[in-house]
Design a protein around this motif. Structure first.
Motif: not given
Length: 194
Positions: A157-159, A164-170, A174-177
Motif C-alpha cells: 500500500x505504501x509503495x 505511486x502514481x495510481x493511488x486513487x485507482x488502487x 487495498x481495502x478489499x485486499x
C-alpha cells in the motif's frame, strides 16, 4: 539542525532502541525455550534520518530544532515486530507491558479498529530508561507489531498508494485486499491447537 547536532541528539534514542531490541529478542528466545515455538518471524528497526525528522516537524508546524523534535516526536526510534499470528502480537504486547521499568506513553490498536484505508497494526510507544553518567532519562521508542500479511499489505500500500502514481485507482482495492488477508490469517490461525 546541523549534522553534528543530529548525531548527538539521536544517540540516546539509539540506546533506547537497542534496549527494547534486546528485550524483544530475549522474550522471543525464552518463549521458544519454554513453548518450543516462537511468536516473532523477524524484527526491523530504524532511527529516523535527519531529513525525515525535519520534514515531519515542518509538516506539524514546528521549528526544525532538536528541542522541537524531543518535545513533539515519539517515533524517532522505531521497531517493527513481524509476528506469525494476531494472538502472537497481543502476547508480545502483554509481556512487554509487564516489564516495570518501561512505561506506556501511548498506544493504538489498528487491528481491532483498522484505519479507513484497511491498515492494520498495533502501535505502542514505550518510554525506555537510558542511563547517562549524570542520571537517567526516558526516551520514546515506537513499537509496531504486525503479522506477515499485515506487513505485506502495508508495504505494498505504501509503495502503490502512498508513493505511486495510481493511488486513487488502487486505494479501494487495498481495502478489499486487507479484508481478504484478514480472513486468510484467521483461517490459518484456526489450524493452531490451543
Amino acid at each position: 539542525m546541523t549534522e553534528e547536532e543530529y548525531l548527538s541528539f539521536i544517540q540516546p534514542y539509539e540506546d533506547a532502541l537497542n534496549n527494547i531490541q534486546v528485550r524483544i529478542d530475549v522474550l522471543n528466545k525464552d518463549y521458544r525455550r519454554k513453548q518450543l515455538n516462537y511468536p516473532i518471524h523477524h524484527v526491523q528497526y530504524r532511527i529516523k534520518q535527519k531529513e525525515s525528522i525535519e520534514n515531519k516537524l515542518i509538516k506539524c508546524g514546528n521549528d526544525t530544532t532538536t528541542d522541537a523534535a524531543r518535545n513533539c516526536l515519539t517515533d524517532i526510534g522505531g521497531i517493527r515486530v513481524i509476528c506469525y499470528f494476531v494472538r502472537d502480537i497481543y502476547g508480545i504486547v502483554d509481556l512487554l507491558r509487564k516489564q516495570t521499568d518501561i512505561v506506556v506513553i501511548k498506544e493504538s490498536d489498528y487491528i481491532r479498529t483498522p484505519k479507513g484505508n484497511g491498515y492494520r497494526s498495533y502501535h505502542i510507544v514505550f518510554g525506555v530508561p537510558v542511563y547517562h553518567t549524570d542520571g537517567m532519562e526516558y526516551y520514546p521508542v515506537e513499537v509496531q507489531l504486525r503479522t506477515m500479511s499485515m506487513d505485506l499489505w502495508a508495504s505494498m500500500e505504501h509503495r502503490i498508494c502512498y508513493k505511486g502514481e495510481k493511488k486513487d485507482e488502487a486505494a479501494a482495492e487495498f481495502i478489499n485486499y486487507s479484508a481478504a488477508l484478514k480472513q486468510m490469517e484467521e483461517e490459518m490461525e484456526g489450524f493452531l491447537s490451543d
